[in-house]
Enzyme design. Structure first.
Site, PDB file in Angstrom:
ATOM      1  N   LYS A 140       0.842  -1.186   0.000  1.00 31.44           N
ATOM      2  CA  LYS A 140       0.000   0.000   0.000  1.00 31.44           C
ATOM      3  C   LYS A 140       0.881   1.241   0.000  1.00 31.44           C
ATOM      4  O   LYS A 140       1.683   1.456   0.902  1.00 31.44           O
ATOM      5  CB  LYS A 140      -0.911  -0.005   1.225  1.00 31.44           C
ATOM      6  CG  LYS A 140      -1.841   1.188   1.264  1.00 31.44           C
ATOM      7  CD  LYS A 140      -2.891   1.049   2.342  1.00 31.44           C
ATOM      8  CE  LYS A 140      -3.731   2.300   2.422  1.00 31.44           C
ATOM      9  NZ  LYS A 140      -4.700   2.230   3.520  1.00 31.44           N
ATOM     10  N   ARG A 144     -10.745  10.628   1.316  1.00 32.71           N
ATOM     11  CA  ARG A 144     -10.637  11.331   2.594  1.00 32.71           C
ATOM     12  C   ARG A 144     -11.935  12.078   2.895  1.00 32.71           C
ATOM     13  O   ARG A 144     -12.330  12.191   4.042  1.00 32.71           O
ATOM     14  CB  ARG A 144      -9.421  12.272   2.578  1.00 32.71           C
ATOM     15  CG  ARG A 144      -8.102  11.537   2.241  1.00 32.71           C
ATOM     16  CD  ARG A 144      -7.243  11.203   3.437  1.00 32.71           C
ATOM     17  NE  ARG A 144      -6.272  10.145   3.162  1.00 32.71           N
ATOM     18  CZ  ARG A 144      -4.958  10.320   2.939  1.00 32.71           C
ATOM     19  NH1 ARG A 144      -4.455  11.540   2.956  1.00 32.71           N
ATOM     20  NH2 ARG A 144      -4.168   9.294   2.713  1.00 32.71           N
ATOM     21  N   ARG A 159       0.910   9.906   5.503  1.00 36.89           N
ATOM     22  CA  ARG A 159       1.112   8.558   6.039  1.00 36.89           C
ATOM     23  C   ARG A 159       2.433   7.960   5.541  1.00 36.89           C
ATOM     24  O   ARG A 159       2.563   6.756   5.394  1.00 36.89           O
ATOM     25  CB  ARG A 159      -0.038   7.655   5.608  1.00 36.89           C
ATOM     26  CG  ARG A 159      -1.431   8.165   5.942  1.00 36.89           C
ATOM     27  CD  ARG A 159      -2.430   7.030   5.866  1.00 36.89           C
ATOM     28  NE  ARG A 159      -3.807   7.449   5.682  1.00 36.89           N
ATOM     29  CZ  ARG A 159      -4.546   8.042   6.607  1.00 36.89           C
ATOM     30  NH1 ARG A 159      -4.035   8.334   7.777  1.00 36.89           N
ATOM     31  NH2 ARG A 159      -5.807   8.359   6.361  1.00 36.89           N
ATOM     32  N   GLU A 207       6.808  -7.156   1.322  1.00 38.20           N
ATOM     33  CA  GLU A 207       5.768  -7.142   2.358  1.00 38.20           C
ATOM     34  C   GLU A 207       4.662  -8.164   2.134  1.00 38.20           C
ATOM     35  O   GLU A 207       4.229  -8.803   3.091  1.00 38.20           O
ATOM     36  CB  GLU A 207       5.223  -5.717   2.552  1.00 38.20           C
ATOM     37  CG  GLU A 207       6.280  -4.796   3.151  1.00 38.20           C
ATOM     38  CD  GLU A 207       5.696  -3.678   4.021  1.00 38.20           C
ATOM     39  OE1 GLU A 207       4.733  -3.924   4.758  1.00 38.20           O
ATOM     40  OE2 GLU A 207       6.225  -2.555   3.946  1.00 38.20           O
ATOM     41  N   LYS A 229      -2.294  -1.599  -3.763  1.00 35.21           N
ATOM     42  CA  LYS A 229      -3.103  -0.391  -3.737  1.00 35.21           C
ATOM     43  C   LYS A 229      -2.216   0.836  -3.736  1.00 35.21           C
ATOM     44  O   LYS A 229      -1.243   0.843  -2.995  1.00 35.21           O
ATOM     45  CB  LYS A 229      -3.937  -0.446  -2.453  1.00 35.21           C
ATOM     46  CG  LYS A 229      -4.816   0.736  -2.211  1.00 35.21           C
ATOM     47  CD  LYS A 229      -5.481   0.552  -0.893  1.00 35.21           C
ATOM     48  CE  LYS A 229      -6.288   1.798  -0.631  1.00 35.21           C
ATOM     49  NZ  LYS A 229      -6.864   1.793   0.669  1.00 35.21           N
ATOM     50  N   SER A 255     -10.257   5.590  -4.991  1.00 35.55           N
ATOM     51  CA  SER A 255     -11.128   6.753  -5.177  1.00 35.55           C
ATOM     52  C   SER A 255     -10.636   7.710  -6.266  1.00 35.55           C
ATOM     53  O   SER A 255     -11.433   8.159  -7.100  1.00 35.55           O
ATOM     54  CB  SER A 255     -11.289   7.496  -3.851  1.00 35.55           C
ATOM     55  OG  SER A 255     -10.034   7.914  -3.337  1.00 35.55           O
ATOM     56  N   TYR A 311     -15.371   0.891  -7.010  1.00 33.88           N
ATOM     57  CA  TYR A 311     -16.630   1.590  -6.739  1.00 33.88           C
ATOM     58  C   TYR A 311     -17.617   1.376  -7.879  1.00 33.88           C
ATOM     59  O   TYR A 311     -18.779   1.719  -7.756  1.00 33.88           O
ATOM     60  CB  TYR A 311     -16.357   3.079  -6.495  1.00 33.88           C
ATOM     61  CG  TYR A 311     -15.434   3.286  -5.306  1.00 33.88           C
ATOM     62  CD1 TYR A 311     -15.918   3.183  -4.014  1.00 33.88           C
ATOM     63  CD2 TYR A 311     -14.068   3.515  -5.486  1.00 33.88           C
ATOM     64  CE1 TYR A 311     -15.078   3.325  -2.923  1.00 33.88           C
ATOM     65  CE2 TYR A 311     -13.227   3.669  -4.405  1.00 33.88           C
ATOM     66  CZ  TYR A 311     -13.728   3.563  -3.119  1.00 33.88           C
ATOM     67  OH  TYR A 311     -12.893   3.690  -2.035  1.00 33.88           O
TER      68      TYR A 311
HETATM   69  C1  PBG Z   1      -7.247   3.307   5.228  1.00 31.85           C
HETATM   70  C2  PBG Z   1      -7.720   3.275   3.810  1.00 31.85           C
HETATM   71  C3  PBG Z   1      -7.604   4.286   2.835  1.00 31.85           C
HETATM   72  C4  PBG Z   1      -8.216   3.799   1.679  1.00 31.85           C
HETATM   73  C5  PBG Z   1      -8.702   2.544   1.974  1.00 31.85           C
HETATM   74  N1  PBG Z   1      -8.367   2.221   3.279  1.00 31.85           N
HETATM   75  C6  PBG Z   1      -7.089   5.659   2.921  1.00 31.85           C
HETATM   76  C7  PBG Z   1      -5.676   5.925   3.213  1.00 31.85           C
HETATM   77  O1  PBG Z   1      -4.853   5.040   3.430  1.00 31.85           O
HETATM   78  O2  PBG Z   1      -5.356   7.120   3.247  1.00 31.85           O
HETATM   79  C8  PBG Z   1      -8.322   4.537   0.370  1.00 31.85           C
HETATM   80  C9  PBG Z   1      -9.310   3.982  -0.603  1.00 31.85           C
HETATM   81  C10 PBG Z   1      -9.567   4.865  -1.753  1.00 31.85           C
HETATM   82  O3  PBG Z   1      -8.901   5.902  -1.955  1.00 31.85           O
HETATM   83  O4  PBG Z   1     -10.488   4.534  -2.518  1.00 31.85           O
HETATM   84  N2  PBG Z   1      -8.264   2.890   6.110  1.00 31.85           N
END
Ligand code: PBG
Length: 328
Positions: free
Chosen positions: A200, A210, A221, A237, A252, A278, A317
């Site tokens: 990730k 967000r 992060r 990982e 991701k 997203s 989505y």
């Molecule tokens: C963390 C999480 C995130 C997303 C899914 N799980 C946000 C992040 O790590 O900042 C993002 C999913 C998306 O952007 O569609 N709980």
């Protein structure tokens, strides 16, 4: 000796008609491979649109049940739940409260569809903390890895008690999969599976999400999520997570990281999921709104690209709509 004429190589021969193209297509997208991420918000009685993600809503508990029933009806692969609580605190305590929004929503979904659809839940603190980080903080304000693991263990037990089929740890803490597996097993939840967000990245493409979860994050992060400049850690990982008991692993974001997806698919021997996140969603929606792109074609091409790059499962989505398009 007569001169031998070498034939002209004609790859176009197999592209001449739709049925020839169908015959030789290497990949396909099926509804069963798609997982719908869904947001459920505490304290509302009608869905609330998410302006940064046109067509996506924060569900009420009731509208969530209807959405999940529809997903089961269409034969999609599963749903991934995200909770949006009314109040947050430094410890993210809403995440482990059996009456917390995510845990009650899991139970609602299980009651609604039973075994007809795997119910997955995000296992991370960022939606529940007032500082918006994925874990609890130490005295200096840094994410405290091992203190966070203890909370994740409790969160896993709470989700399992609510009936979750698969937990999705997404906080990128070191050792999270092993701790969660042990906690589930110790509480006799051996059947609950783990879909680990293993590769990730710290991505700008999470922007629209967000808003979807009313994130209170200031800062970034980058100390827990991976560096977009690197791929080695994105292979390492998932291997560590499989060793610790991950049943499936995830990459991701999706489209900007298809090279990583392919490397992970080749490295592990468990199902690999990819998250069509997203930002990837909203870019297509925004361009389509302006008439700049053929929306349906772009959706199906995106999902096909994930499959070609090696995804067994795609979180998107567009899952419901894609299932309807594929059934046409
Ligand atoms: C963390 C999480 C995130 C997303 C899914 N799980 C946000 C992040 O790590 O900042 C993002 C999913 C998306 O952007 O569609 N709980």
């Amino acid at each position: 000796m007569p001169e031998i004429q070498r034939p002209v190589v004609r790859p176009r021969r197999l592209r001449a008609t739709p049925t020839l193209r169908r015959l030789v297509a290497e990949t396909s997208v099926e509804a069963r491979q798609l997982v719908l991420p869904v947001f459920v918000r505490e304290g509302i009685d009608a869905p609330v649109p998410i302006s940064s993600m046109p067509g996506v809503v924060q569900h009420s508990r009731d509208s969530l049940k209807a959405a999940v029933a529809q997903a089961a009806e269409l034969g999609i692969g599963g749903v991934m739940l995200f909770g949006v609580p009314t109040s947050k605190d430094a410890a993210g305590s809403g995440a482990i409260d059996p009456d917390g929004i995510l845990n009650v929503a899991i139970a609602d979904c299980v009651a609604e569809v039973g075994d007809a659809l795997p119910i997955m839940a995000d296992l991370c603190l960022d939606e529940f903390t007032d500082h918006g980080h994925c874990g609890v903080l130490d005295a200096r304000g840094r994410v405290d890895n091992d203190a966070t693991l203890a909370v994740y263990a409790e969160m896993a037990r709470a989700q399992a008690a609510a009936g979750v089929t698969i937990v999705g740890p997404s906080g990128m803490m070191d050792g999270q999969v092993g701790v969660i597996r042990a906690a589930l097993d110790a509480a006799s939840h051996e059947d609950v599976a783990i879909l680990a967000y293993s590769a990730k990245y710290a991505s700008a493409f999470y922007g629209p999400f967000r808003e979807a979860v009313d994130s209170s994050l200031h800062g970034d992060r980058r100390t827990n999520q991976q560096d977009p400049a690197s791929a080695l850690e994105a292979v390492r990982e998932p291997l560590l997570d499989v060793e610790q008991g991950a049943d499936m692993v995830m990459v991701k974001p999706g489209l900007p990281y298809l090279d990583v997806l392919r490397q992970v698919r080749d490295a592990v021997d468990v199902p690999v999921a990819a998250y069509n996140i997203s930002g990837e969603y909203s870019m297509v929606e925004a361009a389509a709104e302006r008439g700049w792109i053929d929306r349906e074609a772009a959706i199906l091409e995106s999902l096909t690209a994930f499959r070609r790059a090696g995804a067994d499962i795609v979180l998107t989505y567009w899952a419901i709509e894609a299932a309807q398009l594929l059934a046409r």
